[in-house]
Motif scaffolding. Sequence first.
Motif, short mmCIF file in Angstrom:
data_model
loop_
_atom_site.label_atom_id
_atom_site.label_comp_id
_atom_site.label_asym_id
_atom_site.label_seq_id
_atom_site.Cartn_x
_atom_site.Cartn_y
_atom_site.Cartn_z
N MET A 1 0.84 -1.20 0.00
CA MET A 1 0.00 0.00 0.00
C MET A 1 0.88 1.25 0.00
O MET A 1 1.74 1.40 0.85
CB MET A 1 -0.88 0.02 1.25
N GLU A 2 0.64 2.10 -0.97
CA GLU A 2 1.28 3.41 -0.95
C GLU A 2 0.36 4.39 -0.24
O GLU A 2 -0.85 4.40 -0.47
CB GLU A 2 1.49 3.90 -2.39
N HIS A 3 0.94 5.22 0.60
CA HIS A 3 0.14 6.30 1.18
C HIS A 3 -0.06 7.36 0.11
O HIS A 3 0.87 7.67 -0.65
CB HIS A 3 0.83 6.86 2.41
N LEU A 4 -1.26 7.91 0.04
CA LEU A 4 -1.61 8.83 -1.04
C LEU A 4 -2.07 10.16 -0.46
O LEU A 4 -2.69 10.21 0.60
CB LEU A 4 -2.75 8.25 -1.89
N LEU A 5 -1.77 11.22 -1.20
CA LEU A 5 -2.24 12.55 -0.81
C LEU A 5 -3.74 12.63 -1.05
O LEU A 5 -4.19 12.45 -2.19
CB LEU A 5 -1.51 13.61 -1.65
N PRO A 6 -4.54 12.88 -0.01
CA PRO A 6 -5.98 13.01 -0.23
C PRO A 6 -6.30 14.32 -0.94
O PRO A 6 -5.64 15.33 -0.71
CB PRO A 6 -6.57 12.99 1.18
N ALA A 7 -7.29 14.27 -1.81
CA ALA A 7 -7.72 15.50 -2.48
C ALA A 7 -8.29 16.46 -1.45
O ALA A 7 -8.92 16.04 -0.47
CB ALA A 7 -8.77 15.18 -3.53
N LEU A 8 -8.07 17.75 -1.66
CA LEU A 8 -8.73 18.74 -0.81
C LEU A 8 -10.24 18.65 -1.04
O LEU A 8 -10.68 18.46 -2.17
CB LEU A 8 -8.29 20.16 -1.20
N PRO A 9 -11.03 18.81 0.02
CA PRO A 9 -12.49 18.75 -0.16
C PRO A 9 -13.08 20.06 -0.70
O PRO A 9 -14.30 20.24 -0.67
CB PRO A 9 -13.01 18.43 1.25
N TYR A 10 -12.24 20.98 -1.17
CA TYR A 10 -12.69 22.26 -1.73
C TYR A 10 -11.53 22.83 -2.53
O TYR A 10 -10.41 22.30 -2.51
CB TYR A 10 -13.11 23.24 -0.62
N ASP A 11 -11.80 23.91 -3.29
CA ASP A 11 -10.76 24.53 -4.11
C ASP A 11 -9.74 25.29 -3.25
O ASP A 11 -10.05 25.70 -2.14
CB ASP A 11 -11.38 25.52 -5.10
N ALA B 1 9.86 2.18 2.63
CA ALA B 1 10.24 1.40 1.45
C ALA B 1 11.00 0.14 1.83
O ALA B 1 10.85 -0.90 1.21
CB ALA B 1 11.06 2.26 0.50
N SER B 2 11.81 0.22 2.88
CA SER B 2 12.61 -0.94 3.29
C SER B 2 11.98 -1.68 4.46
O SER B 2 12.64 -2.50 5.11
CB SER B 2 14.02 -0.47 3.67
N LEU B 3 10.72 -1.38 4.75
CA LEU B 3 10.03 -2.01 5.90
C LEU B 3 8.74 -2.67 5.43
O LEU B 3 7.64 -2.20 5.75
CB LEU B 3 9.73 -0.94 6.96
N PRO B 4 8.83 -3.76 4.69
CA PRO B 4 7.62 -4.36 4.11
C PRO B 4 6.59 -4.76 5.16
O PRO B 4 5.39 -4.74 4.89
CB PRO B 4 8.16 -5.59 3.36
N PRO C 1 11.17 0.09 13.60
CA PRO C 1 12.61 0.02 13.92
C PRO C 1 13.17 1.40 14.25
O PRO C 1 12.81 2.40 13.62
CB PRO C 1 13.22 -0.55 12.63
N GLU C 2 14.07 1.43 15.20
CA GLU C 2 14.53 2.71 15.73
C GLU C 2 15.12 3.61 14.64
O GLU C 2 14.94 4.83 14.68
CB GLU C 2 15.55 2.47 16.84
N ALA C 3 15.80 3.02 13.66
CA ALA C 3 16.43 3.84 12.63
C ALA C 3 15.42 4.61 11.80
O ALA C 3 15.72 5.67 11.26
CB ALA C 3 17.27 2.95 11.71
N ALA C 4 14.19 4.09 11.71
CA ALA C 4 13.15 4.75 10.89
C ALA C 4 12.12 5.47 11.74
O ALA C 4 11.24 6.14 11.21
CB ALA C 4 12.45 3.70 10.01
#
Length: 222
Positions: A1-11, A44-47, A65-68
Amino acid sequence: MEHLLPALPYDYAALEPHIDARTMELHHGKHHAGYVANLNAALASLPELRERPAIWLLRNLAQVPEAARASVRNNAGGHVNHAMYWRAMSPAGGGAPGGPLAEALRRDFGSVEKFKTAFDAAGAGLFGSGWVWLAHTRRAGARLVVLTTPGHDNPLQQDMSPILVNDLWEHAYYLKHQNRRPAYLEGWWQVANWREAERRFAAADAAAAQVPEDSEATLRAA
Ligand code: MN
């Protein structure tokens, strides 16, 4: 799953003149988009964590993990908080809360006006970047509290349910108000989305022990 930018609910221009279109364009299209991109990069490195919703990551940072961990905390928080912030505003905003939320604000702050004063004072008083919240807590009896969080932390990390939020980072107001954060806070009430706050309060009050997963569904569906 990629996290996606949600559309603004208005202009971008829909909240003018209280929030200017250029600020909205940069805030959503550059800042929020940047947090989403950086969150995906951190995962990306944390499946084993890539299928987890952003809210889950925020509430379970000890399992990162602590590094991330710092990157996930900052960018999952930036993603979740901005998704909540866009919905905390509306071109049809302003006015006053009603129903059980208005009753609870009177119970816990004395009046809606006293709540707004407390919210603005907390927001003006936070040093540096962060957020000011109205949140529902189960501690010491179910009630509403005003709090600020530094960086992109969220009341969910303290087991509270966010009801209303304003962004205190300079990128939220600098083009229009420069250093005058209190002026931004005062004008913001003209676009505050009380209907969203009422909905969030009803969900928090009805299912006091549950995370409001509805906001995560919004993030993932966008
Ligand atoms: Mn922001």
